[in-house]
Design a protein around this motif. Structure first.
Motif, PDB file in Angstrom:
ATOM      1  N   GLN A  50       0.860  -1.186   0.000  1.00 23.22           N
ATOM      2  CA  GLN A  50       0.000   0.000   0.000  1.00 23.22           C
ATOM      3  C   GLN A  50       0.900   1.241   0.000  1.00 23.22           C
ATOM      4  O   GLN A  50       1.608   1.484   0.975  1.00 23.22           O
ATOM      5  N   PRO A  51       0.865   2.039  -1.076  1.00 14.44           N
ATOM      6  CA  PRO A  51       1.702   3.247  -1.087  1.00 14.44           C
ATOM      7  C   PRO A  51       1.286   4.215   0.030  1.00 14.44           C
ATOM      8  O   PRO A  51       0.145   4.202   0.487  1.00 14.44           O
ATOM      9  N   LEU A  52       2.223   5.044   0.441  1.00 15.72           N
ATOM     10  CA  LEU A  52       1.972   5.993   1.519  1.00 15.72           C
ATOM     11  C   LEU A  52       1.429   7.337   1.033  1.00 15.72           C
ATOM     12  O   LEU A  52       1.228   8.250   1.836  1.00 15.72           O
ATOM     13  N   ASP A  53       1.157   7.467  -0.255  1.00 15.87           N
ATOM     14  CA  ASP A  53       0.658   8.736  -0.800  1.00 15.87           C
ATOM     15  C   ASP A  53      -0.542   9.290  -0.035  1.00 15.87           C
ATOM     16  O   ASP A  53      -0.558  10.487   0.286  1.00 15.87           O
ATOM     17  N   PRO A  54      -1.558   8.482   0.296  1.00 18.05           N
ATOM     18  CA  PRO A  54      -2.700   9.040   1.042  1.00 18.05           C
ATOM     19  C   PRO A  54      -2.305   9.596   2.414  1.00 18.05           C
ATOM     20  O   PRO A  54      -2.828  10.625   2.842  1.00 18.05           O
ATOM     21  N   PHE A  55      -1.393   8.930   3.094  1.00 18.40           N
ATOM     22  CA  PHE A  55      -0.901   9.406   4.389  1.00 18.40           C
ATOM     23  C   PHE A  55      -0.221  10.759   4.231  1.00 18.40           C
ATOM     24  O   PHE A  55      -0.476  11.701   4.990  1.00 18.40           O
ATOM     25  N   TRP A  56       0.668  10.874   3.226  1.00 16.91           N
ATOM     26  CA  TRP A  56       1.393  12.121   3.017  1.00 16.91           C
ATOM     27  C   TRP A  56       0.447  13.256   2.626  1.00 16.91           C
ATOM     28  O   TRP A  56       0.601  14.377   3.088  1.00 16.91           O
ATOM     29  N   LYS A  57      -0.539  12.955   1.783  1.00 14.76           N
ATOM     30  CA  LYS A  57      -1.509  13.993   1.384  1.00 14.76           C
ATOM     31  C   LYS A  57      -2.321  14.457   2.588  1.00 14.76           C
ATOM     32  O   LYS A  57      -2.598  15.651   2.727  1.00 14.76           O
ATOM     33  N   LYS A  58      -2.695  13.521   3.443  1.00 19.58           N
ATOM     34  CA  LYS A  58      -3.426  13.870   4.663  1.00 19.58           C
ATOM     35  C   LYS A  58      -2.594  14.797   5.548  1.00 19.58           C
ATOM     36  O   LYS A  58      -3.138  15.642   6.263  1.00 19.58           O
ATOM     37  N   ARG A  59      -1.283  14.668   5.489  1.00 18.01           N
ATOM     38  CA  ARG A  59      -0.373  15.516   6.257  1.00 18.01           C
ATOM     39  C   ARG A  59      -0.163  16.878   5.595  1.00 18.01           C
ATOM     40  O   ARG A  59       0.548  17.718   6.132  1.00 18.01           O
ATOM     41  N   GLY A  60      -0.757  17.086   4.409  1.00 19.89           N
ATOM     42  CA  GLY A  60      -0.641  18.375   3.734  1.00 19.89           C
ATOM     43  C   GLY A  60       0.449  18.450   2.686  1.00 19.89           C
ATOM     44  O   GLY A  60       0.718  19.519   2.136  1.00 19.89           O
ATOM     45  N   TYR A  61       1.077  17.332   2.372  1.00 15.93           N
ATOM     46  CA  TYR A  61       2.136  17.306   1.363  1.00 15.93           C
ATOM     47  C   TYR A  61       1.554  16.994  -0.009  1.00 15.93           C
ATOM     48  O   TYR A  61       0.587  16.248  -0.127  1.00 15.93           O
TER      49      TYR A  61
END
Length: 195
Positions: free
Chosen positions: A152-163
């Protein structure tokens, strides 16, 4: 398993470097980095943190053992391979705090430690006067033979952090993949946010 988060600078940072090197080798051996590391290389690579004003390690400790760590330093202090693409894009490295590695042993994931890693590094960067934060993530092809089926890529986590991905800005950095004889350059996507 209880985990204590500690902010390491100065002597405490220096004392943690050998454990950080071991942790990097262990965690980055897995997908998507597939890094075939050695202690000699690691020690040389990460010793720059103890020489850099503003560098930080956010350490996760369980029973006194380092089980996770996230590092950061002013982008101006980073090696040219990481700093150069920002400069080429016309961005000012003096305003950007570089969030380098973030490594956590699998048994400790899913407990919010990743969020703490970002929270603490961002707070540290703000305290130092930085207005932006950035990091890089390795890019691997979807059809890579070593990609796990359940990845599972971490893209959703990073986007949730505002990145967000910084369009057109990629870093290229060499390392030896697991099972390979020589280093090859890997593309890494830059992610960035305002602080």
């Amino acid at each position: 398993m209880s985990v204590e988060i500690r902010i390491l600078t100065g002597d405490a940072l220096s004392e943690a470097l050998e454990d950080l090197a071991r942790l990097r080798i262990e965690v980055f051996r897995a997908w998507p980095y597939l890094y075939e590391g050695s202690m000699d290389y690691e020690k040389g690579y990460i010793e720059r943190y103890e020489k850099t004003s503003g560098a930080v390690i956010v350490g996760a400790f369980s029973d006194g053992r380092l089980v996770g760590a996230a590092t950061g330093e002013p982008l101006e202090a980073e090696v040219i391979q990481f700093r150069g693409p920002f400069e080429d894009k016309g961005l000012n490295p003096a305003t950007i705090f570089y969030m380098a590695e973030s490594v956590l042993l699998p048994d400790f994931r899913g407990q919010g430690i990743g969020h703490r890693f970002f929270d603490e590094r961002e707070a540290h960067a703000r305290k130092l006067g930085f207005t932006e934060a950035a990091f890089c993530a390795v890019i691997r092809p979807d059809n890579h033979p070593l990609k796990p089926d359940d990845y599972q890529p971490l893209d959703p986590f990073w986007k949730k952090r505002g990145y967000d991905k910084l369009n057109g800005v990629r870093v290229h950095f060499p390392w030896k993949d697991v099972g390979e004889a020589d280093e090859t350059e890997k593309p890494m996507q830059v992610w960035m946010r305002e602080l």
